[in-house]
Design an enzyme around this catalytic site. Structure first.
Site, short mmCIF file in Angstrom:
data_model
loop_
_atom_site.label_atom_id
_atom_site.label_comp_id
_atom_site.label_asym_id
_atom_site.label_seq_id
_atom_site.Cartn_x
_atom_site.Cartn_y
_atom_site.Cartn_z
N GLY A 236 18.12 93.68 15.59
CA GLY A 236 17.35 93.15 16.72
C GLY A 236 15.87 93.45 16.55
O GLY A 236 15.01 92.62 16.88
N ASP A 237 15.56 94.62 16.02
CA ASP A 237 14.15 94.99 15.81
C ASP A 237 13.52 94.09 14.74
O ASP A 237 12.36 93.68 14.86
CB ASP A 237 14.03 96.46 15.41
CG ASP A 237 14.54 97.37 16.49
OD1 ASP A 237 14.44 97.00 17.68
OD2 ASP A 237 15.07 98.45 16.17
N ASN B 286 15.64 84.78 12.71
CA ASN B 286 17.11 84.81 12.56
C ASN B 286 17.49 85.11 11.11
O ASN B 286 18.42 85.87 10.84
CB ASN B 286 17.62 83.42 13.00
CG ASN B 286 19.11 83.37 13.19
OD1 ASN B 286 19.73 84.34 13.63
ND2 ASN B 286 19.71 82.25 12.85
N SER C 125 18.41 91.91 7.15
CA SER C 125 18.23 93.34 7.48
C SER C 125 19.54 94.10 7.53
O SER C 125 19.55 95.32 7.35
CB SER C 125 17.48 93.49 8.81
OG SER C 125 18.37 93.23 9.89
N GLU D 92 11.71 101.91 25.27
CA GLU D 92 11.98 103.31 24.94
C GLU D 92 10.78 104.19 25.29
O GLU D 92 10.74 105.36 24.91
CB GLU D 92 12.35 103.46 23.46
CG GLU D 92 13.78 103.02 23.17
CD GLU D 92 14.22 103.22 21.73
OE1 GLU D 92 15.44 103.24 21.51
OE2 GLU D 92 13.37 103.33 20.83
N THR E 203 22.17 98.40 12.45
CA THR E 203 21.08 99.08 13.16
C THR E 203 19.74 98.44 12.78
O THR E 203 19.45 98.28 11.60
CB THR E 203 21.03 100.58 12.78
OG1 THR E 203 22.35 101.10 12.80
CG2 THR E 203 20.12 101.36 13.70
N MET F 204 13.47 109.71 14.70
CA MET F 204 14.22 109.96 13.47
C MET F 204 15.67 109.65 13.79
O MET F 204 16.21 110.14 14.79
CB MET F 204 14.05 111.42 13.03
CG MET F 204 14.65 111.70 11.68
SD MET F 204 13.93 110.68 10.35
CE MET F 204 12.57 111.69 9.79
O1 RIB Z 1 17.24 99.45 17.48
C1 RIB Z 1 17.62 100.49 16.63
C2 RIB Z 1 16.89 101.73 16.99
O2 RIB Z 1 17.29 102.14 18.29
C3 RIB Z 1 17.18 102.92 16.11
O3 RIB Z 1 16.32 103.00 15.00
C4 RIB Z 1 17.07 104.09 17.05
O4 RIB Z 1 16.03 104.97 16.76
C5 RIB Z 1 16.95 103.49 18.45
O5 RIB Z 1 15.66 103.52 18.89
#
Ligand code: RIB
Length: 298
Positions: free
Chosen positions: A240-241, A265, A271, A142, A237, A15
């Site tokens: 990259g994901d 890209n 995003s 992570e 934020t 979260m």
């Molecule tokens: O890459 C962004 C993410 O990094 C965030 O959503 C946060 O939860 C961290 O994991």
């Protein structure tokens, strides 16, 4: 060959506790910020949702705590059409959280991993069918490195190509360099790895995202570069994901590496135009529409 791809993500879910501020506090300083909000996040879940919105069938293996954040996040994954059969509820650790400060069009993030630390090899073994059925496996850092390495081994047993997004940066074991299909550091992560001889030896597997500048990758025996699209930035934020989720989707569809990087890209640019890691993640239709509109402008 374009088909509906299956992407498996083994990774984190958090979260995000996000504060916007005009001024980043210095060491020992308190500043008054603006809005506070909670958003679904975690690199694993973000990448899973990006891939799902862009048309992939997505299997997610990960962990939440036995708490309200966990329930909210699990329901959110389901509402986005993610297969959550591989998600477990950890009774000992709380759901992961990320403390995010947004300022000057960029972010700073601290993650308290909580249940993400309990995404272990046993959990992955239990759900190896979700990996074997997938066209692409997507990993980030992570969750414990031991689990990442174990998951790479399982993927290689089934010949499933693996994309590793080495974030947040850690020293990478040799096996990771040698067994990935693609490694997708951002420029800070790439800089931290640049002296590793193995890093230098896998140039053709590297896709380096460079924020507002663009993305470097390897194709046709040489380094290539695609610039970013200019958009109005609200929150970087999860950019990259989005890139990684989109890349996995396109590689799973069987598109060429250039087309896959180009599509990713564009998805990443879209995003950042809305708040929250997942708030601006586009659908496939939105990416295609953006590409069409840009063609008319040129
Ligand atoms: O890459 C962004 C993410 O990094 C965030 O959503 C946060 O939860 C961290 O994991």
């Amino acid at each position: 060959m374009n088909k509906k791809p299956v992407v498996c993500v083994v990774g984190s879910i958090n979260m995000d506790l996000t504060i916007t501020t005009m001024k980043m506090p210095m060491q020992g300083e308190t500043v008054l910020g603006n809005e506070f909000a909670t958003y679904p996040g975690g690199k694993g879940a973000n990448q899973a949702i990006a891939a799902s919105r862009l048309g992939a069938d997505v299997n997610m293996i990960g962990a939440i705590g036995n708490d309200s954040f966990g329930m909210t996040l699990l329901n959110h994954l389901k509402s986005e059409g993610i297969n959550v059969k591989g998600m477990m509820t950890d009774l000992k650790k709380p759901t992961g959280i990320a403390n995010i400060i947004l300022s000057e069009d960029d972010n700073r993030i601290i993650v308290a991993p909580g249940a993400n630390e309990h995404v272990d090899s046993d959990l992955v073994d239990k759900h190896r069918d979700l990996i074997s059925q997938s066209d692409v496996l997507l990993l980030q850092l992570e969750i414990p490195m031991e689990t990442v390495i174990h998951t790479l081994k399982i993927a290689s047993e089934y010949n499933v190509p693996v994309i590793v997004n080495p974030a947040p940066y850690q020293i990478l074991p040799d096996v990771l360099f040698t067994s990935v299909a693609y490694l997708t550091p951002n420029e800070i992560e790439a800089d931290a790895m640049k002296d590793d001889p193995l890093f230098k030896s896998i140039q053709e597997k590297l896709i380096i995202t460079q924020g507002e500048r663009g993305v470097a990758f390897y194709d046709d025996g040489a380094e290539q570069f695609l610039p970013s699209h200019h958009v109005k930035v609200k929150d970087t934020t999860g950019a990259g994901d989005t890139f990684n989720g989109a890349l996995a989707t396109e590689i799973g569809r069987g598109t060429s590496i250039r087309e896959a990087v180009d599509f990713a890209n564009t998805a990443a640019a879209l995003s950042v135009t809305k708040v929250g890691a997942q708030g601006g993640m586009p659908t496939r239709q939105e990416v295609e529409q953006f590409i069409q509109e840009r063609k008319h402008i040129k």
